[in-house]
Design an enzyme around this catalytic site. Structure first.
Site, PDB file in Angstrom:
ATOM      1  N   ASP A  36      -2.125  -7.026 -10.924  1.00  0.00           N
ATOM      2  CA  ASP A  36      -3.023  -7.613  -9.925  1.00  0.00           C
ATOM      3  C   ASP A  36      -4.017  -6.610  -9.341  1.00  0.00           C
ATOM      4  O   ASP A  36      -3.687  -5.458  -9.059  1.00  0.00           O
ATOM      5  CB  ASP A  36      -2.249  -8.243  -8.779  1.00  0.00           C
ATOM      6  CG  ASP A  36      -3.213  -8.881  -7.788  1.00  0.00           C
ATOM      7  OD1 ASP A  36      -3.919  -9.802  -8.193  1.00  0.00           O
ATOM      8  OD2 ASP A  36      -3.298  -8.405  -6.650  1.00  0.00           O
ATOM      9  N   PRO A  90     -12.449  -5.582  -1.536  1.00  0.00           N
ATOM     10  CA  PRO A  90     -12.068  -6.985  -1.387  1.00  0.00           C
ATOM     11  C   PRO A  90     -10.637  -7.120  -0.867  1.00  0.00           C
ATOM     12  O   PRO A  90      -9.770  -6.317  -1.228  1.00  0.00           O
ATOM     13  CB  PRO A  90     -12.173  -7.518  -2.819  1.00  0.00           C
ATOM     14  CG  PRO A  90     -11.863  -6.330  -3.681  1.00  0.00           C
ATOM     15  CD  PRO A  90     -12.335  -5.112  -2.933  1.00  0.00           C
ATOM     16  N   ASP A 134      -1.553 -12.925  -0.776  1.00  0.00           N
ATOM     17  CA  ASP A 134      -2.461 -11.860  -1.224  1.00  0.00           C
ATOM     18  C   ASP A 134      -2.842 -10.966  -0.034  1.00  0.00           C
ATOM     19  O   ASP A 134      -3.986 -10.487   0.062  1.00  0.00           O
ATOM     20  CB  ASP A 134      -3.698 -12.405  -1.924  1.00  0.00           C
ATOM     21  CG  ASP A 134      -4.435 -11.334  -2.735  1.00  0.00           C
ATOM     22  OD1 ASP A 134      -3.964 -10.174  -2.766  1.00  0.00           O
ATOM     23  OD2 ASP A 134      -5.481 -11.656  -3.332  1.00  0.00           O
ATOM     24  N   ARG A 149       0.794  -1.246   0.000  1.00  0.00           N
ATOM     25  CA  ARG A 149       0.000   0.000   0.000  1.00  0.00           C
ATOM     26  C   ARG A 149       0.822   1.291   0.000  1.00  0.00           C
ATOM     27  O   ARG A 149       0.238   2.374   0.153  1.00  0.00           O
ATOM     28  CB  ARG A 149      -0.971   0.039   1.185  1.00  0.00           C
ATOM     29  CG  ARG A 149      -1.918  -1.149   1.271  1.00  0.00           C
ATOM     30  CD  ARG A 149      -2.868  -1.194   0.107  1.00  0.00           C
ATOM     31  NE  ARG A 149      -3.950  -2.162   0.330  1.00  0.00           N
ATOM     32  CZ  ARG A 149      -4.399  -2.994  -0.595  1.00  0.00           C
ATOM     33  NH1 ARG A 149      -3.875  -2.997  -1.813  1.00  0.00           N
ATOM     34  NH2 ARG A 149      -5.387  -3.816  -0.331  1.00  0.00           N
TER      35      ARG A 149
HETATM   36  O1  DOR Z   1      -9.014  -9.241  -2.746  1.00  0.00           O
HETATM   37  C1  DOR Z   1      -8.181  -8.632  -3.405  1.00  0.00           C
HETATM   38  N1  DOR Z   1      -7.599  -7.529  -2.932  1.00  0.00           N
HETATM   39  N2  DOR Z   1      -7.864  -9.069  -4.634  1.00  0.00           N
HETATM   40  C2  DOR Z   1      -7.091  -8.347  -5.469  1.00  0.00           C
HETATM   41  O2  DOR Z   1      -6.859  -8.780  -6.565  1.00  0.00           O
HETATM   42  C3  DOR Z   1      -6.567  -7.049  -5.054  1.00  0.00           C
HETATM   43  C4  DOR Z   1      -6.486  -6.937  -3.595  1.00  0.00           C
HETATM   44  C5  DOR Z   1      -6.285  -5.532  -3.095  1.00  0.00           C
HETATM   45  O3  DOR Z   1      -5.434  -4.811  -3.637  1.00  0.00           O
HETATM   46  O4  DOR Z   1      -6.938  -5.170  -2.120  1.00  0.00           O
HETATM   47 ZN    ZN Z   2      -5.467 -10.459  -7.468  1.00  0.00          ZN
END
Ligand code: DOR
Ligand code: ZN
Length: 427
Positions: free
Chosen positions: A149, A320, A302, A59
């Protein structure tokens, strides 16, 4: 640097306990009754090569209110990680040498894990124009993994060109496989649960179709492909098919897709919202088997920190993603070691050796042997602990494992002979 002896560990959980003597960051001796200026009593711990995460969202720059290179590095060290690959979906996007060098430099300054920035495949992650992959590869950050991504490289021609470039650069594309035309407005895995809850569906085929296409493209180009966060049983079938035909494809699975499924969605708690979504029990079972068999190569977290205001809201408005760095090992123990799908050698393979190979790291995922870097994770295999997101080193606290009692605790992490975490504290 003083010499150090780690007392009483079992490398890969095998054989009798031994001592490991470390000099100048390197394993100098392995045996019984060793001594040195400093000793660390790790009696009963399993020694593994330090973990490597191919998929971490740090981030920084842009959302330092949720995580920074520093806080993410602390979380990684506490989780047994010695190297992480930082995803490019920052603000600004890591689609140029300036941003990737910034992240790389911050990682070096913090010095807790080796931070390898991932470069974006397309400018601004917009999927339309290739980013300057060569410039990022040639930068100080030495980028070898590229990914959009969060977004899929959906255009097949852009994907083909990207594969051609990465082949020439000896790099790899990590694809977030999601056909965007099939997931417009999607909120949860398309199936019975989403139908009952009234959530728009994210069908498995949206992932599987892109993985199949990209395996064919990679083979056509003669390039390597890495598939991010595999989430469906059908994707496992596609990967097996492609690998049997000699395609150079590798794949990762997240701890949350190994353990959790969409039966958790009933309360509409957005802590369970993630992309790709939690799927069905049968998918999770297929992923565990695929990881055991090697069809899926490795675990990647992730790790996706989000601010409270982006999670404590209605389902459709929530972002998400879930935290992963400090729970990954324990979830792998619960899902893979306890049922006998992997032994500790297998854990070393999926958490360290394979991700290091895929990311091109020569100093990580090394054997625990004399002359090798003392880059290690020491794990108490018998400990259990209760997950408390508020206690994590991450700024965010969005863990789906809150309150769970999990097995396996990282007691220390060493990066080139230096403690980066010890007894639950950094450094
Ligand atoms: O759940 C997810 N969060 N999937 C992604 O591909 C990106 C990630 C995010 O950057 O928060
Ligand atoms: Zn992803």
């Amino acid at each position: 640097m003083t010499s150090l002896v780690i007392k009483g560990v079992r490398p890969y959980g095998e054989g009798d306990p031994v001592d490991i003597r470390v000099e100048h960051g390197v394993i100098a001796e392995i045996g019984a009754g060793l001594s040195a200026q400093e000793t660390f009593d790790a009696r009963g711990a399993v020694a593994l090569p330090g973990f490597v995460d191919l998929h971490t969202h740090l981030r920084e720059p842009g959302r330092e209110d949720t995580e920074t290179v520093e806080t993410g590095s602390r979380a990684a060290a506490l989780g047994g990680y010695t190297a992480v690959f930082a995803m490019a979906n920052t603000d600004p996007v890591a689609d140029n040498a300036v941003v990737v060098e910034h992240v790389w430099r911050r990682g070096r300054e913090v010095g807790l894990v080796d931070v390898h920035p991932i470069g974006a495949v397309t400018v601004g992650l917009n999927g339309e124009k290739l980013a300057e992959l060569g410039t990022m590869a040639a930068s100080q950050a030495g980028v070898r993994v590229f990914s959009d991504d969060g977004m899929c490289v959906a255009d097949p021609l852009i994907m083909r060109r990207a594969l051609e470039y990465t082949k020439a650069l000896d790099a790899v594309i990590a694809q977030h496989a999601e056909e965007p035309r099939l997931t417009v407005g999607a909120q949860a895995h398309e199936g019975e649960t989403a139908a009952r809850l009234g959530l728009a569906g994210w069908p498995s085929v949206a992932e599987e179709a892109i993985v199949a296409r990209d395996c064919l493209l990679a083979r056509h180009v003669g390039a390597r492909l890495h598939v991010c966060h595999v989430s469906t049983a059908g994707t496992v079938d596609v990967l097996r098919w492609a690998k049997e035909r000699g395609t150079e494809v590798t794949a990762e699975v997240t701890p949350h897709h190994l353990l959790l499924d969409d039966s958790r969605l009933g309360g509409y708690d957005p802590v369970n919202k993630v992309n790709p979504p939690l799927r069905e029990r049968t998918d999770a079972a297929a992923l565990r088997q695929a990881l055991a068999d090697g069809v899926v190569d490795c675990v990647a977290t992730d790790h996706a920190p989000h601010a409270a205001q982006d999670k404590d809201c209605e389902w459709s408005a929530a972002r998400p993603g879930m935290l992963g760095l400090q729970t990954a090992l324990s979830v792998v123990v619960r899902t893979m070691v306890e049922p006998g799908l992997l032994d500790w050698r297998g854990v070393a393979r999926v958490m360290s050796e394979r991700p290091a190979e895929i990311g091109g790291l020569v100093e990580h995922g090394r054997p625990i042997a004399v002359g090798e870097p003392a880059t290690l994770a020491l794990v108490d295999p018998d400990a259990t602990w209760t997950v408390r997101g508020a206690d994590f080193a991450s700024i965010a606290a969005n863990t789906p494992f809150e309150g769970m009692e999990l097995p396996g605790q990282v007691v220390a992490t060493l990066l080139r002979g230096r403690f980066t975490a010890r007894d639950g504290k950094v450094g």
